[in-house]
Design a protein around this motif. Structure first.
Motif, mmCIF file in Angstrom:
data_model
loop_
_atom_site.group_PDB
_atom_site.id
_atom_site.type_symbol
_atom_site.label_atom_id
_atom_site.label_comp_id
_atom_site.label_asym_id
_atom_site.label_seq_id
_atom_site.Cartn_x
_atom_site.Cartn_y
_atom_site.Cartn_z
ATOM 1 N N ALA A 2 0.835 -1.192 0.000
ATOM 2 C CA ALA A 2 0.000 0.000 0.000
ATOM 3 C C ALA A 2 0.878 1.254 0.000
ATOM 4 C CB ALA A 2 -0.909 -0.007 1.213
ATOM 5 N N HIS A 3 0.373 2.304 -0.624
ATOM 6 C CA HIS A 3 1.068 3.583 -0.614
ATOM 7 C C HIS A 3 0.873 4.235 0.747
ATOM 8 C CE1 HIS A 3 1.899 3.402 -4.867
ATOM 9 N NE2 HIS A 3 0.661 2.973 -5.045
ATOM 10 N N ALA A 4 1.710 5.202 1.051
ATOM 11 C CA ALA A 4 1.680 5.847 2.365
ATOM 12 C C ALA A 4 0.331 6.498 2.666
ATOM 13 C CB ALA A 4 2.795 6.876 2.460
ATOM 14 N N ASP A 5 -0.364 6.996 1.635
ATOM 15 C CA ASP A 5 -1.638 7.675 1.877
ATOM 16 C C ASP A 5 -2.835 6.729 1.846
ATOM 17 O OD1 ASP A 5 -1.367 7.180 -0.808
ATOM 18 O OD2 ASP A 5 -2.215 9.082 -1.453
ATOM 19 N N THR A 6 -2.609 5.438 1.587
ATOM 20 C CA THR A 6 -3.688 4.455 1.564
ATOM 21 C C THR A 6 -3.906 3.914 2.969
ATOM 22 O OG1 THR A 6 -3.069 3.808 -0.673
ATOM 23 C CG2 THR A 6 -4.467 2.286 0.554
ATOM 24 N N PRO A 7 -5.131 4.000 3.501
ATOM 25 C CA PRO A 7 -5.376 3.439 4.837
ATOM 26 C C PRO A 7 -5.213 1.922 4.815
ATOM 27 C CG PRO A 7 -7.414 4.267 3.866
ATOM 28 C CD PRO A 7 -6.303 4.595 2.913
ATOM 29 N N THR A 8 -4.619 1.404 5.860
ATOM 30 C CA THR A 8 -4.428 -0.038 5.949
ATOM 31 C C THR A 8 -5.030 -0.570 7.236
ATOM 32 O OG1 THR A 8 -2.253 0.236 6.972
ATOM 33 C CG2 THR A 8 -2.301 -0.031 4.584
ATOM 34 N N ILE A 9 -5.339 -1.852 7.213
ATOM 35 C CA ILE A 9 -5.869 -2.549 8.376
ATOM 36 C C ILE A 9 -4.808 -3.551 8.814
ATOM 37 C CG2 ILE A 9 -7.712 -4.031 9.247
ATOM 38 C CD1 ILE A 9 -9.406 -2.938 6.833
ATOM 39 N N THR A 29 -5.408 -3.505 2.634
ATOM 40 C CA THR A 29 -6.181 -2.294 2.361
ATOM 41 C C THR A 29 -7.671 -2.516 2.511
ATOM 42 O OG1 THR A 29 -6.186 -2.799 0.007
ATOM 43 C CG2 THR A 29 -4.436 -1.345 0.807
ATOM 44 N N HIS A 30 -8.081 -3.769 2.772
ATOM 45 C CA HIS A 30 -9.502 -4.080 2.961
ATOM 46 C C HIS A 30 -9.632 -5.181 4.012
ATOM 47 C CE1 HIS A 30 -7.966 -6.928 0.005
ATOM 48 N NE2 HIS A 30 -8.886 -7.750 0.446
ATOM 49 N N PRO A 31 -10.782 -5.318 4.641
ATOM 50 C CA PRO A 31 -10.963 -6.341 5.678
ATOM 51 C C PRO A 31 -10.957 -7.756 5.107
ATOM 52 C CG PRO A 31 -12.844 -4.824 5.617
ATOM 53 C CD PRO A 31 -11.944 -4.459 4.500
ATOM 54 N N ARG A 33 -12.719 -10.969 4.568
ATOM 55 C CA ARG A 33 -14.140 -11.314 4.573
ATOM 56 C C ARG A 33 -14.433 -12.665 3.930
ATOM 57 N NH1 ARG A 33 -16.286 -5.498 2.679
ATOM 58 N NH2 ARG A 33 -16.079 -4.471 4.673
ATOM 59 N N SER A 34 -13.489 -13.179 3.118
ATOM 60 C CA SER A 34 -13.813 -14.402 2.373
ATOM 61 C C SER A 34 -12.556 -15.234 2.141
ATOM 62 C CB SER A 34 -14.427 -14.035 1.019
ATOM 63 O OG SER A 34 -13.442 -13.438 0.192
ATOM 64 N N GLY A 35 -12.766 -16.393 1.540
ATOM 65 C CA GLY A 35 -11.654 -17.261 1.182
ATOM 66 C C GLY A 35 -10.678 -16.596 0.228
ATOM 67 N N ALA A 36 -11.178 -15.703 -0.629
ATOM 68 C CA ALA A 36 -10.298 -14.983 -1.554
ATOM 69 C C ALA A 36 -9.323 -14.097 -0.784
ATOM 70 C CB ALA A 36 -11.121 -14.156 -2.533
ATOM 71 N N ASP A 37 -9.783 -13.505 0.315
ATOM 72 C CA ASP A 37 -8.901 -12.678 1.146
ATOM 73 C C ASP A 37 -7.854 -13.541 1.845
ATOM 74 O OD1 ASP A 37 -10.362 -10.347 0.476
ATOM 75 O OD2 ASP A 37 -11.799 -10.785 2.068
ATOM 76 N N ILE A 38 -8.230 -14.727 2.277
ATOM 77 C CA ILE A 38 -7.269 -15.645 2.900
ATOM 78 C C ILE A 38 -6.233 -16.086 1.869
ATOM 79 C CG2 ILE A 38 -6.997 -17.913 4.011
ATOM 80 C CD1 ILE A 38 -8.148 -15.668 5.791
ATOM 81 N N LYS A 39 -6.644 -16.227 0.618
ATOM 82 C CA LYS A 39 -5.695 -16.578 -0.445
ATOM 83 C C LYS A 39 -4.644 -15.481 -0.586
ATOM 84 C CE LYS A 39 -5.354 -18.143 -5.194
ATOM 85 N NZ LYS A 39 -6.074 -18.490 -6.418
ATOM 86 N N VAL A 40 -5.053 -14.218 -0.488
ATOM 87 C CA VAL A 40 -4.109 -13.100 -0.538
ATOM 88 C C VAL A 40 -3.139 -13.184 0.635
ATOM 89 C CG1 VAL A 40 -3.892 -10.589 -0.347
ATOM 90 C CG2 VAL A 40 -5.655 -11.578 -1.816
ATOM 91 N N VAL A 41 -3.650 -13.473 1.832
ATOM 92 C CA VAL A 41 -2.793 -13.610 3.014
ATOM 93 C C VAL A 41 -1.802 -14.758 2.799
ATOM 94 C CG1 VAL A 41 -2.759 -14.201 5.470
ATOM 95 C CG2 VAL A 41 -4.486 -12.620 4.592
ATOM 96 N N THR A 42 -2.260 -15.879 2.265
ATOM 97 C CA THR A 42 -1.393 -17.021 1.989
ATOM 98 C C THR A 42 -0.303 -16.637 0.996
ATOM 99 O OG1 THR A 42 -3.200 -18.549 2.443
ATOM 100 C CG2 THR A 42 -1.365 -19.412 1.164
ATOM 101 N N GLN A 43 -0.635 -15.863 -0.019
ATOM 102 C CA GLN A 43 0.358 -15.413 -0.992
ATOM 103 C C GLN A 43 1.398 -14.503 -0.339
ATOM 104 O OE1 GLN A 43 -2.225 -13.675 -3.926
ATOM 105 N NE2 GLN A 43 -2.538 -15.626 -4.989
ATOM 106 N N ILE A 44 0.964 -13.639 0.560
ATOM 107 C CA ILE A 44 1.895 -12.760 1.283
ATOM 108 C C ILE A 44 2.863 -13.604 2.106
ATOM 109 C CG2 ILE A 44 2.073 -11.043 3.139
ATOM 110 C CD1 ILE A 44 -0.624 -9.904 2.080
ATOM 111 N N LEU A 45 2.338 -14.596 2.820
ATOM 112 C CA LEU A 45 3.190 -15.463 3.634
ATOM 113 C C LEU A 45 4.175 -16.240 2.767
ATOM 114 C CD1 LEU A 45 0.519 -16.794 6.148
ATOM 115 C CD2 LEU A 45 2.353 -15.157 6.635
#
Length: 63
Positions: A2-9, A29-31, A33-45
């Protein structure tokens, strides 16, 4: 990333891999909420060097 001005969670992630269990703090940058979001977390890891991570749970940091 995320860019510096983008709010993050901030999230505290608990995960396991082929050889260990671990914890990580990530920022999205977003909460989660779904399996697709967990896939993003898995990719980050995976990009961070974890082999075959499986997310066990997460906790959102409230600010």
């Amino acid at each position: 990333m995320a860019h510096a001005d983008t709010p993050t969670i901030r999230y505290f992630i608990t995960f396991t891999t082929d050889q260990r269990c671990g914890n990580a703090e990530i920022r999205l940058t977003h909460p989660i909420r779904s399996g697709a979001d967990i896939k993003v977390v898995t990719q980050i890891l995976t990009r961070s060097g974890c082999h075959h991570p499986v997310v066990l749970g997460w906790q959102r940091f409230e600010q």
